[in-house]
Design a protein around this motif. Structure first.
Motif, PDB file in Angstrom:
ATOM      1  N   LEU A  13       0.893  -1.078   0.049  1.00 19.34           N
ATOM      2  CA  LEU A  13      -0.108   0.090  -0.137  1.00 19.34           C
ATOM      3  C   LEU A  13       0.936   1.072   0.091  1.00 19.34           C
ATOM      4  O   LEU A  13       1.879   1.154   0.872  1.00 19.34           O
ATOM      5  N   TYR A  14       0.560   2.009  -0.815  1.00 13.68           N
ATOM      6  CA  TYR A  14       1.412   3.466  -1.027  1.00 13.68           C
ATOM      7  C   TYR A  14       0.555   4.563  -0.837  1.00 13.68           C
ATOM      8  O   TYR A  14      -0.814   4.507  -1.442  1.00 13.68           O
ATOM      9  N   HIS A  15       0.877   5.597  -0.079  1.00 12.50           N
ATOM     10  CA  HIS A  15       0.225   7.129  -0.301  1.00 12.50           C
ATOM     11  C   HIS A  15       1.149   7.838  -0.950  1.00 12.50           C
ATOM     12  O   HIS A  15       2.095   8.122  -0.738  1.00 12.50           O
ATOM     13  N   VAL A  16       0.593   8.113  -2.328  1.00 13.39           N
ATOM     14  CA  VAL A  16       1.295   8.946  -3.181  1.00 13.39           C
ATOM     15  C   VAL A  16       0.738  10.342  -3.125  1.00 13.39           C
ATOM     16  O   VAL A  16      -0.386  10.478  -3.174  1.00 13.39           O
ATOM     17  N   THR A  17       1.523  11.304  -3.613  1.00 15.24           N
ATOM     18  CA  THR A  17       1.062  12.592  -3.670  1.00 15.24           C
ATOM     19  C   THR A  17       1.844  13.362  -4.555  1.00 15.24           C
ATOM     20  O   THR A  17       3.117  13.194  -4.801  1.00 15.24           O
ATOM     21  N   VAL A  51      -7.315   1.201  -6.032  1.00 16.19           N
ATOM     22  CA  VAL A  51      -7.238   2.573  -5.447  1.00 16.19           C
ATOM     23  C   VAL A  51      -8.198   2.465  -4.350  1.00 16.19           C
ATOM     24  O   VAL A  51      -9.527   2.326  -4.371  1.00 16.19           O
ATOM     25  N   HIS A  52      -7.835   2.840  -2.766  1.00 15.20           N
ATOM     26  CA  HIS A  52      -8.408   2.642  -1.671  1.00 15.20           C
ATOM     27  C   HIS A  52      -9.078   4.001  -1.348  1.00 15.20           C
ATOM     28  O   HIS A  52     -10.101   4.194  -0.708  1.00 15.20           O
ATOM     29  N   ALA A  53      -8.384   5.214  -1.679  1.00 13.28           N
ATOM     30  CA  ALA A  53      -8.912   6.555  -1.376  1.00 13.28           C
ATOM     31  C   ALA A  53      -8.327   7.383  -2.079  1.00 13.28           C
ATOM     32  O   ALA A  53      -6.880   7.150  -2.828  1.00 13.28           O
ATOM     33  N   ASN A  59      -4.058  22.116  -5.975  1.00 14.12           N
ATOM     34  CA  ASN A  59      -2.722  22.139  -6.508  1.00 14.12           C
ATOM     35  C   ASN A  59      -2.046  20.988  -6.042  1.00 14.12           C
ATOM     36  O   ASN A  59      -0.713  20.932  -6.544  1.00 14.12           O
ATOM     37  N   HIS A  60      -2.801  19.734  -5.595  1.00 13.10           N
ATOM     38  CA  HIS A  60      -2.103  18.536  -5.753  1.00 13.10           C
ATOM     39  C   HIS A  60      -3.136  17.656  -5.354  1.00 13.10           C
ATOM     40  O   HIS A  60      -4.153  17.909  -5.442  1.00 13.10           O
ATOM     41  N   TYR A  61      -2.769  16.310  -5.351  1.00 11.75           N
ATOM     42  CA  TYR A  61      -3.554  15.216  -5.071  1.00 11.75           C
ATOM     43  C   TYR A  61      -2.864  14.343  -4.033  1.00 11.75           C
ATOM     44  O   TYR A  61      -1.783  14.019  -3.938  1.00 11.75           O
ATOM     45  N   HIS A  62      -3.587  13.470  -3.576  1.00 13.82           N
ATOM     46  CA  HIS A  62      -3.290  12.362  -2.759  1.00 13.82           C
ATOM     47  C   HIS A  62      -4.044  11.040  -3.093  1.00 13.82           C
ATOM     48  O   HIS A  62      -4.981  10.895  -3.463  1.00 13.82           O
ATOM     49  N   VAL A  63      -3.503   9.976  -3.164  1.00 16.12           N
ATOM     50  CA  VAL A  63      -4.098   8.615  -3.530  1.00 16.12           C
ATOM     51  C   VAL A  63      -3.593   7.566  -2.959  1.00 16.12           C
ATOM     52  O   VAL A  63      -2.071   7.610  -2.644  1.00 16.12           O
ATOM     53  N   LEU A  64      -4.164   6.774  -2.296  1.00 24.77           N
ATOM     54  CA  LEU A  64      -3.603   5.758  -1.420  1.00 24.77           C
ATOM     55  C   LEU A  64      -3.960   4.067  -2.531  1.00 24.77           C
ATOM     56  O   LEU A  64      -5.110   3.984  -2.777  1.00 24.77           O
ATOM     57  N   VAL A  65      -2.775   3.692  -2.930  1.00 26.19           N
ATOM     58  CA  VAL A  65      -3.080   2.679  -3.804  1.00 26.19           C
ATOM     59  C   VAL A  65      -2.268   1.628  -3.491  1.00 26.19           C
ATOM     60  O   VAL A  65      -1.273   1.426  -2.653  1.00 26.19           O
ATOM     61  N   GLU A  66      -2.862   0.352  -3.813  1.00 29.03           N
ATOM     62  CA  GLU A  66      -2.252  -0.867  -3.559  1.00 29.03           C
ATOM     63  C   GLU A  66      -1.670  -1.558  -4.860  1.00 29.03           C
ATOM     64  O   GLU A  66      -2.672  -1.554  -5.826  1.00 29.03           O
ATOM     65  N   THR A  67      -0.504  -2.095  -4.822  1.00 26.79           N
ATOM     66  CA  THR A  67       0.050  -2.591  -6.225  1.00 26.79           C
ATOM     67  C   THR A  67       0.183  -4.070  -5.968  1.00 26.79           C
ATOM     68  O   THR A  67       1.202  -4.393  -5.356  1.00 26.79           O
ATOM     69  N   PRO A  68      -0.696  -4.879  -6.882  1.00 25.29           N
ATOM     70  CA  PRO A  68      -0.461  -6.417  -6.732  1.00 25.29           C
ATOM     71  C   PRO A  68       0.890  -6.603  -7.215  1.00 25.29           C
ATOM     72  O   PRO A  68       1.577  -7.705  -6.855  1.00 25.29           O
ATOM     73  N   ASP A  69       1.409  -6.149  -8.203  1.00 26.20           N
ATOM     74  CA  ASP A  69       2.832  -6.186  -8.566  1.00 26.20           C
ATOM     75  C   ASP A  69       3.750  -5.005  -8.365  1.00 26.20           C
ATOM     76  O   ASP A  69       3.176  -3.918  -7.946  1.00 26.20           O
ATOM     77  N   ALA A  70       4.777  -5.250  -8.385  1.00 24.78           N
ATOM     78  CA  ALA A  70       5.739  -4.162  -8.124  1.00 24.78           C
ATOM     79  C   ALA A  70       5.960  -2.970  -9.305  1.00 24.78           C
ATOM     80  O   ALA A  70       7.118  -3.085  -9.958  1.00 24.78           O
ATOM     81  N   ASN A  71       5.132  -2.432  -9.430  1.00 27.87           N
ATOM     82  CA  ASN A  71       4.997  -1.440 -10.521  1.00 27.87           C
ATOM     83  C   ASN A  71       4.432  -0.037 -10.485  1.00 27.87           C
ATOM     84  O   ASN A  71       3.984   0.625 -11.168  1.00 27.87           O
ATOM     85  N   ARG A 132     -13.080   7.579   0.139  1.00 29.76           N
ATOM     86  CA  ARG A 132     -12.543   6.669   1.044  1.00 29.76           C
ATOM     87  C   ARG A 132     -12.928   4.913   0.681  1.00 29.76           C
ATOM     88  O   ARG A 132     -13.178   4.459   1.885  1.00 29.76           O
ATOM     89  N   GLN A 133     -13.287   4.663  -0.202  1.00 29.87           N
ATOM     90  CA  GLN A 133     -13.674   3.390  -0.647  1.00 29.87           C
ATOM     91  C   GLN A 133     -12.601   2.669  -1.679  1.00 29.87           C
ATOM     92  O   GLN A 133     -12.084   3.511  -2.277  1.00 29.87           O
ATOM     93  N   SER A 134     -12.656   1.383  -1.591  1.00 31.02           N
ATOM     94  CA  SER A 134     -11.825   0.604  -2.597  1.00 31.02           C
ATOM     95  C   SER A 134     -12.536   1.031  -3.796  1.00 31.02           C
ATOM     96  O   SER A 134     -13.584   0.597  -3.954  1.00 31.02           O
ATOM     97  N   ILE A 135     -11.684   1.052  -5.115  1.00 30.25           N
ATOM     98  CA  ILE A 135     -12.226   1.041  -6.261  1.00 30.25           C
ATOM     99  C   ILE A 135     -10.959   0.594  -7.137  1.00 30.25           C
ATOM    100  O   ILE A 135     -10.050   0.785  -6.753  1.00 30.25           O
ATOM    101  N   GLY A 136     -11.587  -0.215  -8.428  1.00 30.83           N
ATOM    102  CA  GLY A 136     -10.634  -0.811  -9.036  1.00 30.83           C
ATOM    103  C   GLY A 136     -10.537  -2.305  -8.909  1.00 30.83           C
ATOM    104  O   GLY A 136     -11.074  -2.809  -7.896  1.00 30.83           O
TER     105      GLY A 136
END
Length: 136
Positions: A13-17, A51-53, A59-71, A132-136
């Motif tokens: 799980l990564y919090h990316v911004t 994408v969980h959230a 001027n920016h975004y936040h995404v909480l993403v889970e990557t099944p592969d290291a990509n 704040r819900q899982s999508i994808g």
């Protein structure tokens, strides 16, 4: 000096911004936010992300993403690159949208997936652009 190696893990799980270049707006109107979400949907389908959230600020975004592969790096390059191209085409701009590299932090898997207190993204971002819900 070279930047540090970015470690990626399958199933992480990564919090990316990512912030606009010069802290300028990356979303000028709701249509830009919809465009970003279209691009994000294409990325999560192509790279098999969950994408969980997300939270889209001016001027920016936040995404909480889970990557099944290291990509993560490949997907973020696709997300920021394609959005920038489409944003520039729509606004007749000729600049980079995002400042430097995407910032990210790895999150340990917990029973509760993500607490909004873990990030600087305010829950009162308004206009329904925080999810704040899982999508994808």
């Amino acid at each position: 000096m070279a930047r540090p190696l970015r470690l990626e893990y399958a199933g992480a799980l990564y919090h990316v911004t990512s912030r606009g270049d010069g802290r300028e707006a990356i979303f000028l109107a709701d249509g830009d936010r919809r465009l970003f979400l279209e691009v994000l949907a294409g990325v999560w389908n192509r790279f098999h992300w969950t994408v969980h959230a997300y939270c889209l600020m001016t001027n920016h975004y936040h995404v909480l993403v889970e990557t099944p592969d290291a990509n993560l790096s490949k997907g973020m390059r696709q997300l920021n690159g394609v959005y920038t191209q489409r944003f520039n085409r729509a606004t007749a701009a000729r600049a980079t949208c995002f400042k430097d590299a995407t910032r990210r932090s790895w999150r340990k898997r917990r029973r509760t997936c993500w607490s909004w207190r873990d990030t600087s993204c305010s829950i009162r971002c308004g206009r329904g652009w925080c999810v704040r819900q899982s999508i994808g």
